[in-house]
Design a protein around this motif. Structure first.
Motif, PDB file in Angstrom:
ATOM      1  N   THR A 161     -12.849  -2.875  -4.018  1.00 33.20           N
ATOM      2  CA  THR A 161     -12.384  -3.590  -5.202  1.00 33.20           C
ATOM      3  C   THR A 161     -11.951  -5.008  -4.827  1.00 33.20           C
ATOM      4  O   THR A 161     -11.338  -5.221  -3.793  1.00 33.20           O
ATOM      5  CB  THR A 161     -11.170  -2.855  -5.805  1.00 33.20           C
ATOM      6  OG1 THR A 161     -11.506  -1.500  -6.017  1.00 33.20           O
ATOM      7  CG2 THR A 161     -10.738  -3.482  -7.102  1.00 33.20           C
ATOM      8  N   THR A 217      -3.824   3.629  -6.356  1.00 30.62           N
ATOM      9  CA  THR A 217      -4.310   3.161  -5.054  1.00 30.62           C
ATOM     10  C   THR A 217      -3.344   2.139  -4.477  1.00 30.62           C
ATOM     11  O   THR A 217      -2.711   1.389  -5.212  1.00 30.62           O
ATOM     12  CB  THR A 217      -5.694   2.490  -5.205  1.00 30.62           C
ATOM     13  OG1 THR A 217      -6.596   3.428  -5.751  1.00 30.62           O
ATOM     14  CG2 THR A 217      -6.241   2.003  -3.898  1.00 30.62           C
ATOM     15  N   THR A 218      -3.248   2.106  -3.156  1.00 29.49           N
ATOM     16  CA  THR A 218      -2.516   1.061  -2.468  1.00 29.49           C
ATOM     17  C   THR A 218      -3.487   0.359  -1.542  1.00 29.49           C
ATOM     18  O   THR A 218      -4.223   1.013  -0.799  1.00 29.49           O
ATOM     19  CB  THR A 218      -1.338   1.636  -1.661  1.00 29.49           C
ATOM     20  OG1 THR A 218      -0.455   2.307  -2.572  1.00 29.49           O
ATOM     21  CG2 THR A 218      -0.567   0.553  -0.944  1.00 29.49           C
ATOM     22  N   ALA A 219      -3.513  -0.956  -1.603  1.00 29.92           N
ATOM     23  CA  ALA A 219      -4.371  -1.755  -0.731  1.00 29.92           C
ATOM     24  C   ALA A 219      -3.508  -2.354   0.372  1.00 29.92           C
ATOM     25  O   ALA A 219      -2.396  -2.814   0.116  1.00 29.92           O
ATOM     26  CB  ALA A 219      -5.065  -2.850  -1.524  1.00 29.92           C
ATOM     27  N   GLU A 246      -8.121   0.523   1.213  1.00 32.97           N
ATOM     28  CA  GLU A 246      -7.539   1.162   0.031  1.00 32.97           C
ATOM     29  C   GLU A 246      -7.321   2.643   0.312  1.00 32.97           C
ATOM     30  O   GLU A 246      -8.216   3.315   0.815  1.00 32.97           O
ATOM     31  CB  GLU A 246      -8.450   0.997  -1.181  1.00 32.97           C
ATOM     32  CG  GLU A 246      -8.551  -0.427  -1.665  1.00 32.97           C
ATOM     33  CD  GLU A 246      -9.417  -0.577  -2.897  1.00 32.97           C
ATOM     34  OE1 GLU A 246      -9.436   0.342  -3.747  1.00 32.97           O
ATOM     35  OE2 GLU A 246     -10.068  -1.629  -3.013  1.00 32.97           O
ATOM     36  N   VAL A 247      -6.120   3.112   0.014  1.00 30.64           N
ATOM     37  CA  VAL A 247      -5.790   4.523   0.194  1.00 30.64           C
ATOM     38  C   VAL A 247      -5.131   5.030  -1.083  1.00 30.64           C
ATOM     39  O   VAL A 247      -4.515   4.256  -1.825  1.00 30.64           O
ATOM     40  CB  VAL A 247      -4.856   4.756   1.403  1.00 30.64           C
ATOM     41  CG1 VAL A 247      -5.526   4.342   2.702  1.00 30.64           C
ATOM     42  CG2 VAL A 247      -3.552   4.015   1.244  1.00 30.64           C
ATOM     43  N   PRO A 248      -5.217   6.324  -1.356  1.00 33.72           N
ATOM     44  CA  PRO A 248      -4.513   6.868  -2.521  1.00 33.72           C
ATOM     45  C   PRO A 248      -3.009   6.588  -2.402  1.00 33.72           C
ATOM     46  O   PRO A 248      -2.441   6.670  -1.307  1.00 33.72           O
ATOM     47  CB  PRO A 248      -4.798   8.371  -2.449  1.00 33.72           C
ATOM     48  CG  PRO A 248      -6.045   8.481  -1.632  1.00 33.72           C
ATOM     49  CD  PRO A 248      -5.983   7.350  -0.645  1.00 33.72           C
ATOM     50  N   SER A 249      -2.391   6.238  -3.505  1.00 33.45           N
ATOM     51  CA  SER A 249      -0.973   5.877  -3.488  1.00 33.45           C
ATOM     52  C   SER A 249      -0.094   6.978  -2.914  1.00 33.45           C
ATOM     53  O   SER A 249       0.874   6.695  -2.195  1.00 33.45           O
ATOM     54  CB  SER A 249      -0.499   5.520  -4.899  1.00 33.45           C
ATOM     55  OG  SER A 249      -1.149   4.357  -5.340  1.00 33.45           O
ATOM     56  N   ASN A 252       0.137  -2.731  -4.759  1.00 31.62           N
ATOM     57  CA  ASN A 252       0.236  -1.461  -5.471  1.00 31.62           C
ATOM     58  C   ASN A 252      -0.616  -1.543  -6.731  1.00 31.62           C
ATOM     59  O   ASN A 252      -0.349  -2.350  -7.605  1.00 31.62           O
ATOM     60  CB  ASN A 252       1.692  -1.153  -5.819  1.00 31.62           C
ATOM     61  CG  ASN A 252       2.530  -0.960  -4.579  1.00 31.62           C
ATOM     62  OD1 ASN A 252       2.090  -0.343  -3.629  1.00 31.62           O
ATOM     63  ND2 ASN A 252       3.715  -1.499  -4.575  1.00 31.62           N
ATOM     64  N   TRP A 270      -0.282   6.835   0.876  1.00 32.93           N
ATOM     65  CA  TRP A 270       0.497   5.703   1.390  1.00 32.93           C
ATOM     66  C   TRP A 270       1.987   6.037   1.355  1.00 32.93           C
ATOM     67  O   TRP A 270       2.710   5.786   2.323  1.00 32.93           O
ATOM     68  CB  TRP A 270       0.204   4.443   0.579  1.00 32.93           C
ATOM     69  CG  TRP A 270       1.004   3.257   1.026  1.00 32.93           C
ATOM     70  CD1 TRP A 270       2.020   2.667   0.352  1.00 32.93           C
ATOM     71  CD2 TRP A 270       0.862   2.536   2.256  1.00 32.93           C
ATOM     72  NE1 TRP A 270       2.519   1.606   1.080  1.00 32.93           N
ATOM     73  CE2 TRP A 270       1.832   1.509   2.246  1.00 32.93           C
ATOM     74  CE3 TRP A 270       0.020   2.663   3.349  1.00 32.93           C
ATOM     75  CZ2 TRP A 270       1.965   0.616   3.309  1.00 32.93           C
ATOM     76  CZ3 TRP A 270       0.155   1.765   4.401  1.00 32.93           C
ATOM     77  CH2 TRP A 270       1.126   0.757   4.373  1.00 32.93           C
TER      78      TRP A 270
END
Length: 64
Positions: free
Chosen positions: A2, A31-33, A46-49, A27, A52
């Protein structure tokens, strides 16, 4: 991956003010980048919030 505007990222509160080990996070919905402040051109991860949040909680527990 993204496209995320620079304004969405914030520097970690644990980063050193002298520019040492700096990590930035954004945030996003679900997702958290994460990216390296010193190498923004390399992109971000990017990981699932929830993943993280679990990593941060584990790191805080281990640092006590």
């Amino acid at each position: 991956m993204t496209s995320i505007p620079d304004s969405a990222f914030r520097t970690s509160s644990y980063s050193q003010p002298t520019g040492g080990n700096c990590v930035e996070v954004a945030n996003l919905p679900g997702t958290t980048a994460i990216r390296d402040t010193q190498n923004r051109a390399a992109g971000h991860l990017e990981v699932p919030s929830n993943a993280w949040a679990a990593l941060v909680a584990a790191a805080r527990t281990d640092s006590l």
